[in-house]
Design a protein around this motif. Structure first.
Motif, PDB file in Angstrom:
ATOM      1  N   LEU A 103       0.849  -1.198   0.000  1.00  0.00           N
ATOM      2  CA  LEU A 103       0.000   0.000   0.000  1.00  0.00           C
ATOM      3  C   LEU A 103       0.884   1.248   0.000  1.00  0.00           C
ATOM      4  O   LEU A 103       1.659   1.461   0.934  1.00  0.00           O
ATOM      5  N   LEU A 104       0.780   2.046  -1.033  1.00  0.00           N
ATOM      6  CA  LEU A 104       1.532   3.308  -1.112  1.00  0.00           C
ATOM      7  C   LEU A 104       0.562   4.427  -1.482  1.00  0.00           C
ATOM      8  O   LEU A 104      -0.403   4.207  -2.199  1.00  0.00           O
ATOM      9  N   GLY A 105       0.860   5.631  -0.987  1.00  0.00           N
ATOM     10  CA  GLY A 105      -0.028   6.763  -1.256  1.00  0.00           C
ATOM     11  C   GLY A 105       0.733   7.964  -1.771  1.00  0.00           C
ATOM     12  O   GLY A 105       1.967   8.001  -1.731  1.00  0.00           O
ATOM     13  N   ARG A 106      -0.011   8.956  -2.234  1.00  0.00           N
ATOM     14  CA  ARG A 106       0.650  10.194  -2.645  1.00  0.00           C
ATOM     15  C   ARG A 106      -0.134  11.410  -2.146  1.00  0.00           C
ATOM     16  O   ARG A 106      -1.348  11.408  -2.052  1.00  0.00           O
ATOM     17  N   GLN A 107       0.623  12.459  -1.814  1.00  0.00           N
ATOM     18  CA  GLN A 107       0.059  13.747  -1.423  1.00  0.00           C
ATOM     19  C   GLN A 107       0.156  14.675  -2.628  1.00  0.00           C
ATOM     20  O   GLN A 107       1.051  14.519  -3.469  1.00  0.00           O
ATOM     21  N   PRO A 108      -0.755  15.666  -2.688  1.00  0.00           N
ATOM     22  CA  PRO A 108      -0.757  16.562  -3.848  1.00  0.00           C
ATOM     23  C   PRO A 108       0.588  17.270  -4.069  1.00  0.00           C
ATOM     24  O   PRO A 108       0.961  17.544  -5.201  1.00  0.00           O
ATOM     25  N   ARG A 109       1.339  17.537  -2.972  1.00  0.00           N
ATOM     26  CA  ARG A 109       2.594  18.284  -3.081  1.00  0.00           C
ATOM     27  C   ARG A 109       3.761  17.448  -3.617  1.00  0.00           C
ATOM     28  O   ARG A 109       4.844  17.971  -3.852  1.00  0.00           O
ATOM     29  N   PHE A 110       3.568  16.148  -3.792  1.00  0.00           N
ATOM     30  CA  PHE A 110       4.670  15.258  -4.215  1.00  0.00           C
ATOM     31  C   PHE A 110       5.070  15.518  -5.671  1.00  0.00           C
ATOM     32  O   PHE A 110       4.266  15.975  -6.469  1.00  0.00           O
ATOM     33  N   PRO A 111       6.321  15.134  -6.045  1.00  0.00           N
ATOM     34  CA  PRO A 111       6.704  15.156  -7.463  1.00  0.00           C
ATOM     35  C   PRO A 111       5.793  14.224  -8.273  1.00  0.00           C
ATOM     36  O   PRO A 111       5.175  13.308  -7.712  1.00  0.00           O
ATOM     37  N   ALA A 112       5.757  14.448  -9.582  1.00  0.00           N
ATOM     38  CA  ALA A 112       4.892  13.661 -10.464  1.00  0.00           C
ATOM     39  C   ALA A 112       5.149  12.161 -10.305  1.00  0.00           C
ATOM     40  O   ALA A 112       6.299  11.722 -10.300  1.00  0.00           O
TER      41      ALA A 112
END
Lengths: 302, 302
Positions: A176-185
């Protein structure tokens, strides 16, 4: 210092002797604070690098008049210090471009020295007043505490270290991995969150995973830890299992969260090692403990 | 909450739902803060017990006018709060006789609720001013932060959790235990110390063991953790090995440190269970994670 794990942990392994006995001995400290003792050159909170990509050092003779100095420790017999920046030169407590650039060129020893210095001076610069009574505080014990100048209060304050859990969570061979809006593409990484008062590490892992992704974990194990000096976290890396497959993200924290196969994670790490973006996602950089957790899962199966 | 380890960890396992989504939603929080919501009764920082040895609860209707209230979480649909004590009622942040009495009679669930409340209200009571600028702060997010009232500063402050390493250190079937002058007669326990900025957990274990007892460790492993609310530590329990046998104590920290055999430790734990003092030493009480580390070593060999 000891190197206890096979996967290198950025910001750990400082070669300096913290020399705790010196800190609370003003005479010993004064004896070490000679004009030719070493002073870390900084631009506010950011490191200043010499051409070849090393930390720049000057001497105590160059310390600005009246500036507060933190005793970082001993390099052999030589004392090393860092200056607390003025309030006007603070910037963000998080890692900025100058920090990521330093991470990419500094060796492990120098990164560890900078990391300790950074966490300490950032704390001093943001704790010039007493939280108990509001009076000014002054640096004490070689920079390993601050004392309230109000004699009726006289509270002693110690540098903060904020424990954060960060966890690889697995279900049936998928992570399970997630991303935040501020992360690189394309970046996906492990979920993480501060340990709160009243929680064990395992409880914080379970609460954060459920809050952020709606997934209940079991069998939490400790993997590795990292001092992350932006501003002063102790990242506690764990692995956990879940029987849940449905993800319900907390949209105030995450933009997306997904399951990735072991092959996808392995490929993304390999791509990252070549400075490329993986096919399924952009893996976290090697200086982040998330990278260590992913590599641990790929290599050791959890 | 989950109970992830077989040996009970005091102050963990709170039955309350921390309901993080409510904290940052003033409308939701106001809706829960009804006059019949539950308010933990406290005497300053200490718990107030009803006759049978349970926490005493009253309702928000009884909250002193203008007192700051911390939202502890939800018990089913009912919101639970705790009052921040006035500065005059603080006493020591460490565990006093009323706390040890409470530990001996409260069940695990109630101890966990009290522990979280205690760590939070103690932090609020000692952080009424902004460390950044010295202005007064006010409780925010249901008590999970404080905000600076100086609009030009407006720094947000979060409750502290201080990571502490505590470690069973073994050499050839013997365990290293030490005692401080303030301990009860005959008490020996595991060494411990705060994790500093710039250290991994493993490095902190190594540094503290060497500083306090002059012993170099290897093969540090994580055993269990505990939230210890006096004032707000995260105890990180580890096990380590050493090849050193000679102990050199730091006399500013310890009065003595010695090696104890597995039989001696097992006998001391059994004696403690009967409320007695062991033959070789007085074992740490079951509410301390040191007790868990000793039991872990006796039962699992490390």
């Amino acid at each position: 210092m000891l190197r206890l794990r096979e996967i290198p942990i950025a910001f750990s392994g400082s070669p300096l002797d913290r020399a705790d006995h010196v800190r609370s001995d003003p005479a010993a400290l004064a004896e070490l604070a000679t004009p030719d003792a070493r002073l870390l050159r900084l631009d506010g909170l950011a490191p200043v690098l010499v051409d070849e990509g090393a930390l720049e050092w000057t001497t105590l003779a160059d310390a600005p008049e009246g500036s507060e100095l933190v005793f970082l420790g001993l390099d052999g017999a030589v004392a090393c210090f860092a200056p607390v920046p003025p309030p006007t030169a603070l910037g963000t407590p998080h890692a900025g471009p100058a920090n990521w650039a330093a991470m990419s060129v500094l060796g492990a020893d120098e990164l560890a020295i900078y990391g300790s210095a950074r966490a300490l001076i950032s704390w001093h610069a943001r704790h010039r007043f007493c939280a108990m009574c509001g009076a000014p505080t002054v640096l004490a014990k070689g920079g390993w505490s601050r004392s309230c100048t109000n004699a009726a209060c006289a509270t002693e304050h110690f540098p903060r270290v904020d424990p954060v859990t960060i966890m690889s969570v697995e279900n049936d061979g998928k992570l399970l991995l997630g991303r935040q809006p501020r992360f690189p593409a394309g970046r996906y990484t492990t979920l993480a969150g501060f340990v709160e008062p009243g929680e064990t590490i395992e409880e914080a892992v379970a609460r954060e995973t459920f809050e952020e992704a709606g997934v209940r974990v079991r069998d939490v194990t400790y993997v590795a830890s990292q001092p992350w000096p932006f501003p002063s976290s102790l990242m506690i890396g764990c692995h956990a299992h879940t029987d849940d497959t449905e993800i319900v993200i907390d949209a105030t924290e995450l933009e997306d969260a997904r399951w990735f196969t072991r092959d996808q994670v392995a490929q993304a790490l390999e791509a990252g090692d070549r400075g490329e973006v993986g096919e399924a996602f952009n893996a976290p950089p090697k200086h982040a403990i998330a990278h260590v957790l992913l590599r641990n899962w790929v290599e050791q199966g959890g």
